[in-house]
Design a protein around this motif. Structure first.
Motif, short mmCIF file in Angstrom:
data_model
loop_
_atom_site.label_atom_id
_atom_site.label_comp_id
_atom_site.label_asym_id
_atom_site.label_seq_id
_atom_site.Cartn_x
_atom_site.Cartn_y
_atom_site.Cartn_z
N HIS A 29 -26.82 -9.00 -19.31
CA HIS A 29 -27.06 -8.38 -18.01
C HIS A 29 -28.14 -7.31 -18.12
N PRO A 30 -29.26 -7.47 -17.39
CA PRO A 30 -30.34 -6.48 -17.44
C PRO A 30 -29.86 -5.09 -17.03
N ALA A 31 -30.45 -4.08 -17.64
CA ALA A 31 -30.09 -2.69 -17.34
C ALA A 31 -31.36 -1.87 -17.13
N GLU A 32 -31.29 -0.90 -16.22
CA GLU A 32 -32.46 -0.10 -15.88
C GLU A 32 -32.08 1.35 -15.65
N LEU A 33 -33.00 2.25 -15.98
CA LEU A 33 -32.90 3.64 -15.59
C LEU A 33 -33.89 3.83 -14.46
N CYS A 34 -33.39 4.22 -13.29
CA CYS A 34 -34.21 4.30 -12.09
C CYS A 34 -34.29 5.73 -11.57
N MET A 35 -35.31 6.01 -10.76
CA MET A 35 -35.45 7.33 -10.15
C MET A 35 -34.60 7.40 -8.88
N ASN A 36 -34.26 8.63 -8.45
CA ASN A 36 -33.42 8.93 -7.30
C ASN A 36 -31.94 8.68 -7.63
N SER A 37 -31.10 8.81 -6.62
CA SER A 37 -29.67 8.58 -6.80
C SER A 37 -29.34 7.12 -6.54
N VAL A 39 -27.23 5.93 -4.46
CA VAL A 39 -27.12 5.70 -3.02
C VAL A 39 -28.49 5.44 -2.39
N GLU A 40 -29.49 6.17 -2.88
CA GLU A 40 -30.85 6.02 -2.32
C GLU A 40 -31.57 4.80 -2.87
N GLY A 41 -31.29 4.46 -4.13
CA GLY A 41 -32.06 3.42 -4.80
C GLY A 41 -33.42 3.96 -5.21
N GLY A 42 -34.06 3.30 -6.15
CA GLY A 42 -35.36 3.80 -6.59
C GLY A 42 -36.04 2.90 -7.59
N THR A 43 -37.27 3.24 -7.90
CA THR A 43 -38.11 2.46 -8.82
C THR A 43 -37.59 2.57 -10.25
N THR A 44 -37.69 1.47 -10.98
CA THR A 44 -37.31 1.46 -12.39
C THR A 44 -38.29 2.30 -13.21
N ILE A 45 -37.77 3.26 -13.95
CA ILE A 45 -38.59 4.13 -14.80
C ILE A 45 -38.57 3.66 -16.24
N TYR A 72 -32.62 14.65 -15.39
CA TYR A 72 -33.49 13.76 -14.62
C TYR A 72 -32.85 13.37 -13.28
N ASP A 73 -33.71 13.24 -12.28
CA ASP A 73 -33.30 12.80 -10.94
C ASP A 73 -33.24 11.27 -10.94
N GLY A 74 -32.13 10.72 -11.46
CA GLY A 74 -32.09 9.27 -11.61
C GLY A 74 -30.70 8.69 -11.68
N PHE A 75 -30.66 7.37 -11.91
CA PHE A 75 -29.39 6.66 -12.09
C PHE A 75 -29.62 5.45 -12.96
N ILE A 76 -28.54 4.93 -13.51
CA ILE A 76 -28.59 3.72 -14.34
C ILE A 76 -27.86 2.61 -13.60
#
Length: 222
Positions: A29-37, A39-45, A72-76
């Motif tokens: 299963h692919p995994a990503e660290l993304c910007m924003n929360s 709930v908001e969703g965000g671009t993969t960093i 960091y302002d992000g989520f996984i």
């Protein structure tokens, strides 16, 4: 599916991000660290190594330091597969977006004969922004209910102007989630600001019947 993401300061320039999932489907299963929360969703960093069949993933990160990552302002997020990237198996906020234990619940009382009531939960994030969760009782499955935060109190004659449009409430689960960093005018607002804010929340019957308020409640100083 649930899990834990662990950040380890392996060296001054290297951080190891380890993911352990429980209850995941078979396969990778692919995994990503993304910007924003989340709930908001965000671009993969940072593209993390996929979670393998054992439910584990380990990625060495050098593009950001440990000190940067833990604020960091992000989520996984972990998704089902590369061919089904919109199916999220598990996700969680990290760094500045982590929810603290500081929170406040406001009551939303029914209006007229609509028989819908609920609560508005304000939760403080580490970075000071706010997660607002609306929970309704009596909502009709399949319906969608617009929600707003307005200036003034529910006793305001004619109603106060809308200062923040919230995410619509899903009538099927009675829930709405909104991360708030700024008012709709662009003014930054923190959780602490909300706690003394002169405002109230409206929940409406439909998007085309915004005059029909089905429940509401005061917040902050009101």
């Amino acid at each position: 599916v649930t899990g834990i993401a662990t950040f380890t300061e392996t060296s001054s320039t290297l951080t190891t991000i380890s993911i352990v999932l429980t209850g995941a489907l078979s396969g990778t299963h692919p995994a990503e660290l993304c910007m924003n929360s989340a709930v908001e969703g965000g671009t993969t960093i940072i593209t993390l190594n996929p979670v393998d069949v054992s439910g584990n993933s380990s990625t060495s990160v050098t593009s950001m330091t440990y000190a940067q990552l833990i604020v960091y302002d992000g989520f996984i997020k972990v998704v089902k597969s590369s061919t089904e990237p919109t199916v999220i198996l598990a996700q969680g906020d990290i760094g500045g977006n982590v929810i603290t234990s500081t929170k406040k619940t406001y009551i939303l009382d029914t209006v007229g004969t609509f028989s819908v009531s609920g609560t508005a939960l304000f939760e403080k994030r580490v970075n000071g922004s706010t997660l607002v969760t609306i929970t309704l009782t009596g909502a009709i499955p399949g319906d969608v209910y617009p929600a707003t935060i307005n200036l003034g109190s529910i006793a305001s004659i004619g109603g106060g102007p809308v200062v923040k449009v919230l995410s619509n409430v899903d009538g099927t689960n009675g829930k709405s989630y909104t991360n708030i960093r700024k008012l709709d005018s662009g003014i930054t607002i923190t959780f602490d600001n909300w706690m003394v804010y002169d405002g109230y929340i409206n929940i409406y019957q439909t998007a085309v019947a915004l005059g029909n308020i089905i429940c509401h409640g005061n917040i902050g100083s009101n």
